[in-house]
Write an enzyme that holds these catalytic residues in place. Structure first.
Site, PDB file in Angstrom:
ATOM      1  N   CYS A 137       0.798  -1.230   0.000  1.00 35.66           N
ATOM      2  CA  CYS A 137       0.000   0.000   0.000  1.00 35.66           C
ATOM      3  C   CYS A 137       0.826   1.273   0.000  1.00 35.66           C
ATOM      4  O   CYS A 137       0.261   2.368  -0.085  1.00 35.66           O
ATOM      5  CB  CYS A 137      -0.945   0.008   1.198  1.00 35.66           C
ATOM      6  SG  CYS A 137      -2.140  -1.348   1.163  1.00 35.66           S
ATOM      7  N   CYS A 457       0.409   2.505   6.680  1.00 40.79           N
ATOM      8  CA  CYS A 457       0.819   1.126   6.918  1.00 40.79           C
ATOM      9  C   CYS A 457       0.763   0.385   5.583  1.00 40.79           C
ATOM     10  O   CYS A 457       0.202   0.874   4.612  1.00 40.79           O
ATOM     11  CB  CYS A 457      -0.122   0.451   7.912  1.00 40.79           C
ATOM     12  SG  CYS A 457      -1.849   0.401   7.354  1.00 40.79           S
TER      13      CYS A 457
END
Length: 473
Positions: A137, A457
């Site tokens: 991500c 994250c």
């Protein structure tokens, strides 16, 4: 680990942090926020002997729910649209770019180096090198910071970075047994060899391998990890739904006010022109409360309403050395300053990247939480965000896991994701990082702040944080 984290919660006050302030403070108008945030005269983070790297402009296609208007396209189509939107908005000569870097997670095998394919399709010079990176991500974060390194080191003056994700058509593989058989068939030289191989086929060979948002090292889905993390930190279902409602409400407000100026129009071939994100859907606590657990059934607290959704979209940013940008007549939006990458246990701490990266990047830059005017954190799950807030606000967690004497503190909610976040705007895995940085820069221009922290994250227990400094207006 889970029991130790649960112990943290009993030491960590949080309810006042959410229940009373979450809606009232977060929904304050832009004018009220501007009144709160004064123009700063803090020191700049410019470093002697190091080139200043600036964000000139950032754009993105509308982020759409997978399976909607983009469903018949390919990833490089979206990436090309983002590139073309950036070129149009900046009037950048196509041959003025020294290097192109693009992030993606689930790659289309036909265009594995999607950066190059999209760049050629967008009309960039064939002489401009391009490569693709993947870091879950934070893939486009990696694309940007790689560009920062190229510019700061003097290798380049102008870099285009970005990312794309296309969840409407992810590659689905044959089983390994079937793949081995097909590869052997391709090598077979006689009809007898081919028939012998075909005779070995069994029904289970035909079962497809479907991709999943799961950790290879643990075989656990990210949603399951989020549910366990929320439970470890005592994050209730109500808290998660309240935060998700906040994200959608603020996103809708920003969209209606025209604040999401990074979104470009995109004419989808054979369809209408897409002009806005389509996942922004403010609901009510009552409606959200009716949804069942999505991962840990039946008693989990993570649902479809408080999770980010599968999204198609692409983003692109123009990065330059400050000297080059000014020489070409541009007025930059922001400086890209210090950044860090972190990693931790991919099982129990999979989604705690912001907790580890934020204090580290602040220490590196010589700033404190009080110096930060804008926070833009990736919202993978509402439970993940709240768990990070609780961890950041815990002395025990800081001492036990981060090696700090005291907590860094949780970001004030009046400065946090004020134009919505990934829960509402959408989360194309490879594209979100550029959206975060561009939004942080645009918010500082609008609100008058000087410093922003962008944090996220990522799968694998990875994390990233960056300091963005407003360009003098």
């Amino acid at each position: 680990m889970a029991s130790m984290l649960a112990h943290t919660i009993r030491k960590c006050p949080v309810n006042s942090f959410w229940a009373a302030n979450l809606t009232a403070r977060s929904l304050s108008s832009t004018s009220q926020l501007q009144a709160q945030v004064q123009l700063k005269t803090k020191k700049t983070l410019s470093k002697t002997g190091v080139k200043n790297v600036v964000l000139v402009e950032g754009v993105r296609t509308p982020f759409l729910l997978s399976g909607t208007s983009y469903s018949d396209l390919m990833p490089h189509d979206l990436a090309r649209a983002a590139f073309q939107g950036l070129l149009t908005r900046t009037s950048l000569p196509r041959d003025a770019v020294d290097y192109i870097i693009y992030g993606t997670v689930i790659q289309e095998v036909k265009t594995s180096n999607v950066a190059r394919e999209a760049a050629l399709g967008a009309g960039f010079s064939e002489k401009t090198p391009a490569h693709t990176v993947t870091m879950a991500c934070i893939s486009s974060n990696q694309a940007m910071t790689t560009g920062v390194g190229l510019i700061a080191s003097g290798q380049c003056d102008t870099v285009v970075a970005g990312g794309v994700e296309f969840m409407s058509d992810v590659p689905i593989r044959h089983s390994r047994k079937m793949r081995k058989t097909l590869l052997s068939l391709n090598k077979a030289k006689t009809m007898g060899q081919r028939l012998a191989l075909l005779g070995k086929l069994r029904l289970d060979f035909f079962a497809p391998e479907l991709p999943a948002v799961a950790e290879f090292s643990t075989s656990e889905t990210m949603g399951h990890s989020a549910d366990r993390l929320a439970a470890a930190f005592g994050v209730t279902r109500v808290e998660q739904d309240e935060f998700a409602l906040r994200s959608h409400t603020l996103a809708k407000k920003a969209q209606d006010a025209g604040l999401l100026s990074d979104v470009i129009k995109f004419k989808v071939p054979g369809r209408d022109t897409v002009t806005a994100d389509n996942g922004i859907r403010p609901s009510s606590m009552e409606q959200m409360g009716k949804l069942k657990a999505a991962f840990v059934k039946p008693h989990g607290t993570v649902t479809a309403a408080n999770s980010s959704f599968l999204t198609d979209g692409a983003s692109a940013v123009l990065l330059m050395s400050e000297e080059k940008a000014l020489a070409m007549g541009y007025k930059p939006k922001a400086y890209l300053r210090d950044f860090v990458y972190v990693s931790q246990d991919p099982k129990d701490q999979l989604l705690l990247g912001p907790t580890y990266s934020t204090p580290k990047v602040l220490e590196k830059s010589g700033l404190t939480m009080a110096d930060i005017d804008v926070f833009e954190f990736h919202e993978a799950f509402a439970g993940q965000i709240i768990a990070n807030m609780k961890a950041m606000d815990s002395d025990w967690f800081a001492q036990t896991y981060i090696g700090r004497k005291s907590k860094v503190g949780a970001p004030p909610m009046e400065k946090f994701n004020n134009w919505g976040g990934s829960l509402s705007l959408g989360h194309p895995f490879g594209a979100t990082g550029c959206r975060l940085v561009t939004t942080a820069a645009n918010r500082m221009i609008k609100e008058g702040g000087q410093y922003a922290v962008v944090a996220a994250c990522a799968a694998g227990g990875l994390g990233h944080a960056m300091i963005v400094e407003a360009y003098p207006q």
